[in-house]
Every structure is written in structure tokens, then in C-alpha cells.
Design an enzyme around this catalytic site. Structure first.
Site, PDB file in Angstrom:
ATOM      1  N   ASP A   1      53.637  22.481  53.905  1.00 37.04           N
ATOM      2  CA  ASP A   1      52.825  22.363  52.694  1.00 37.04           C
ATOM      3  C   ASP A   1      51.354  22.254  53.066  1.00 37.04           C
ATOM      4  O   ASP A   1      50.996  21.444  53.924  1.00 37.04           O
ATOM      5  CB  ASP A   1      53.241  21.106  51.917  1.00 37.04           C
TER       6      ASP A   1
ATOM      7  N   GLU B   1      53.643  26.976  52.157  1.00 37.87           N
ATOM      8  CA  GLU B   1      53.682  26.615  50.736  1.00 37.87           C
ATOM      9  C   GLU B   1      52.297  26.136  50.335  1.00 37.87           C
ATOM     10  O   GLU B   1      51.794  25.137  50.856  1.00 37.87           O
ATOM     11  CB  GLU B   1      54.722  25.543  50.429  1.00 37.87           C
TER      12      GLU B   1
ATOM     13  N   HIS C   1      52.243  17.057  52.070  1.00 40.00           N
ATOM     14  CA  HIS C   1      53.029  17.347  50.870  1.00 40.00           C
ATOM     15  C   HIS C   1      52.414  16.724  49.628  1.00 40.00           C
ATOM     16  O   HIS C   1      52.239  17.382  48.600  1.00 40.00           O
ATOM     17  CB  HIS C   1      54.463  16.840  51.059  1.00 40.00           C
TER      18      HIS C   1
ATOM     19  N   GLU D   1      58.704  26.261  57.092  1.00 32.34           N
ATOM     20  CA  GLU D   1      58.012  26.012  55.825  1.00 32.34           C
ATOM     21  C   GLU D   1      57.185  24.754  56.001  1.00 32.34           C
ATOM     22  O   GLU D   1      57.641  23.768  56.608  1.00 32.34           O
ATOM     23  CB  GLU D   1      59.046  25.807  54.699  1.00 32.34           C
TER      24      GLU D   1
ATOM     25  N   HIS E   1      62.409  23.105  56.966  1.00 33.07           N
ATOM     26  CA  HIS E   1      61.633  22.559  55.842  1.00 33.07           C
ATOM     27  C   HIS E   1      60.652  21.486  56.307  1.00 33.07           C
ATOM     28  O   HIS E   1      61.026  20.565  57.017  1.00 33.07           O
ATOM     29  CB  HIS E   1      62.630  21.949  54.850  1.00 33.07           C
TER      30      HIS E   1
HETATM   31  O1  G3P Z   1      58.942  25.499  49.772  1.00 29.39           O
HETATM   32  C1  G3P Z   1      60.146  24.956  49.382  1.00 29.39           C
HETATM   33  C2  G3P Z   1      60.102  23.463  49.207  1.00 29.39           C
HETATM   34  O2  G3P Z   1      59.320  22.889  50.211  1.00 29.39           O
HETATM   35  C3  G3P Z   1      59.587  23.062  47.867  1.00 29.39           C
HETATM   36  O3  G3P Z   1      59.671  21.688  47.626  1.00 29.39           O
HETATM   37  O4  G3P Z   1      58.622  19.492  47.337  1.00 29.39           O
HETATM   38  O5  G3P Z   1      59.697  20.059  49.484  1.00 29.39           O
HETATM   39  O6  G3P Z   1      57.555  21.128  48.866  1.00 29.39           O
HETATM   40  P1  G3P Z   1      58.844  20.553  48.364  1.00 29.39           P
HETATM   41 MG    MG Z   2      57.258  22.508  50.503  1.00 22.64          MG
END
Ligand code: G3P
Ligand code: MG
Length: 248
Positions: free
Chosen positions: A43, A116, A56, A41, A14
Site C-alpha cells: 500500500d 495499491e 496501509h 502487493e 499481501h
Molecule cells: O490490494 C488488495 C488488498 O490489499 C486490499 O485491502 O485493506 O489489505 O489494502 P487492504
Molecule cells: Mg492493500
């Protein structure tokens, strides 16, 4: 549309590996790879001048040395920021990476991406289309395409129109009654849900609809084991040092 073939590993780091190292940086990707993770993953959003960068928040304040809105900054502004010192001194000077830089690093190392799409407010369609178009170019000829995901159905619809063949997943924090319809209307290959929204019945229903199921952000080993027992296909975690990325 469901994909008969699921080319992704069961464990996804993540925000790169954004607990061991500063989130959404190349250092985070390296930290996750060092723990054996093969998929990441992260952002992605648009800068004010139309470049795709990893971040993010809509503001740079929490994760960099600067302050202000990403949408009000140019790529040159963002390139001057320190995105590592907030995490720890060891990462001082770590930069805000572009999607292009990250794609090159991942492909050079045989690693996979879950991008993402995280639009700044009001830029949902523009960001979805830009990410899909650029990802299509950056991963041209790749054996395994990046998986695009978003909480924004507007962004996913724009991504679908811009690059229909790139696989998509709809992120949902809670499940509305029509969650299957929403996923299928966007021709998603997967539901990507908060782990507290999932149970064995939901995962079975997704599979019956032809959808795979991903879950975020699962940091507890017992919870991870239970989700996999229910048939989960992919787990997104910060705990890259605790949850081993074994083949399933
Ligand atoms: O993509 C899953 C997760 O990253 C979603 O939440 O806020 O960590 O981007 P966040
Ligand atoms: Mg995310």
C-alpha cells in the site's frame, strides 16, 4: 483495455508478507521472497511533503512507534519511526520504506510489484498521479511493469492520465451492477475483488469482457483451490507459508 499477455504470477504476497513480518516493510518483502513468492502487493500513500511511502492506514499509530496522520508528516518524520516493533521484537528498528527503496530492491531481485494506491482522505487524484508518474520512472525499462490497483476510481483515473501505459486493476469489495463498465472505463486490465464477491460466473463474465481477475485476501487453502478452479488469474494472500506459489 484488456491485455492479451498476462505477465504476472498467480500468487501475490499481501502487504509484502505482512503476517510473518511487519506489513509494508522491506522485511515483509524478504519474508515473502524466502517463501518463494515473486510478486508483492503493498500500500502506497503520500507523506505531507509529497514523498511516496508504504503504509496501509492514514494514521501511523497501528503499525509504527509514532502517532498522527501520514498526511501531516514529512518524510524525515516518517524515517524516524519504528515500523517493526509492533509486530515482534525481532523486527525492532525496521523502517517505513519509500516506494523508491522498494522498487530498487524488487528490481535488483527480479521480483514484481502490485502497487495499491491507498490515498489519504482527500488526496485521491494527487496520490494516483504521483504513484503512476514515479512508478513509470522507477520501473523504466523493466520487462514487467508494476500493476497499479486502487479502490479509488478517482486515483485510478489520475493514474491513467499520468501514465496511461501502466496496467491498472480496480479493487472492489462488493460488485455493483456496473462493475464491468467501471473497470473498462478506467481501461483496467483486471478486476481485483474480495473473494466473497467472486464465483465461476463472475470470473467467466470478466474474462468475456477481456479482464483478468485477481482476488484478495485469500488465506484459506481450500478457498484458494476453489477460486483457481473457477479460473482466477491471481490470488493475494497473507498465508505465504501455507499457500505455495506454484506456477499455474
Ligand atoms: O490490494 C488488495 C488488498 O490489499 C486490499 O485491502 O485493506 O489489505 O489494502 P487492504
Ligand atoms: Mg492493500
Amino acid at each position: 483495455m484488456s491485455s492479451a499477455v498476462w505477465p504476472y504470477p498467480a500468487h501475490i504476497a499481501h502487504r509484502g508478507a505482512g503476517r510473518l513480518a511487519p506489513e509494508n516493510t522491506l522485511a515483509a518483502l524478504r519474508a515473502g521472497a524466502a517463501q518463494g513468492y515473486r510478486m508483492f502487493e503493498f500500500d502506497v500513500k503520500l507523506s505531507g511533503d509529497g514523498s511516496l511511502i508504504l503504509m496501509h492506514d492514514a494514521l501511523v499509530d497501528r503499525t509504527t512507534s509514532g502517532s498522527g496522520r501520514v498526511a501531516a508528516m514529512t518524510l524525515a518524520d516518517l524515517a524516524r519511526l519504528d515500523a517493526g516493533s509492533w509486530h515482534s521484537a525481532a523486527y525492532a528498528g525496521e523502517g517505513v520504506p519509500t516506494l523508491g527503496r522498494v522498487a530498487a530492491w524488487l528490481r535488483a531481485n527480479g521480483l514484481l510489484a502490485n502497487i495499491e494506491i491507498k490515498p489519504c482522505p482527500g488526496r485521491e487524484a494527487e496520490t494516483g498521479a504521483a504513484v503512476a508518474l514515479e512508478a513509470g520512472l522507477l520501473w523504466k525499462g523493466a520487462d514487467v511493469p508494476p500493476l497499479l490497483s486502487s479502490f479509488s476510481e478517482t486515483a485510478l483515473e489520475a493514474a491513467r492520465r499520468a501514465a496511461p501505459t501502466l496496467p491498472r486493476a480496480l479493487l472492489l469489495h462488493t460488485l455493483p451492477g456496473d462493475w464491468q463498465h467501471r473497470c473498462l472505463a478506467l481501461e483496467c486490465v483486471a478486476l481485483d475483488a474480495h473473494h466473497e464477491a467472486l464465483d465461476a460466473d463472475v470470473i467467466a463474465a470478466a474474462h468475456a469482457s477481456g479482464l483478468k481477475v485477481l482476488s484478495y485476501t485469500v488465506n484459506d487453502t481450500a478457498r484458494a483451490a476453489r477460486l483457481f478452479d473457477w479460473g482466477l488469474d491471481g490470488l493475494i494472500t497473507d498465508s505465504v507459508d501455507l499457500i505455495r506459489p506454484v506456477a499455474r
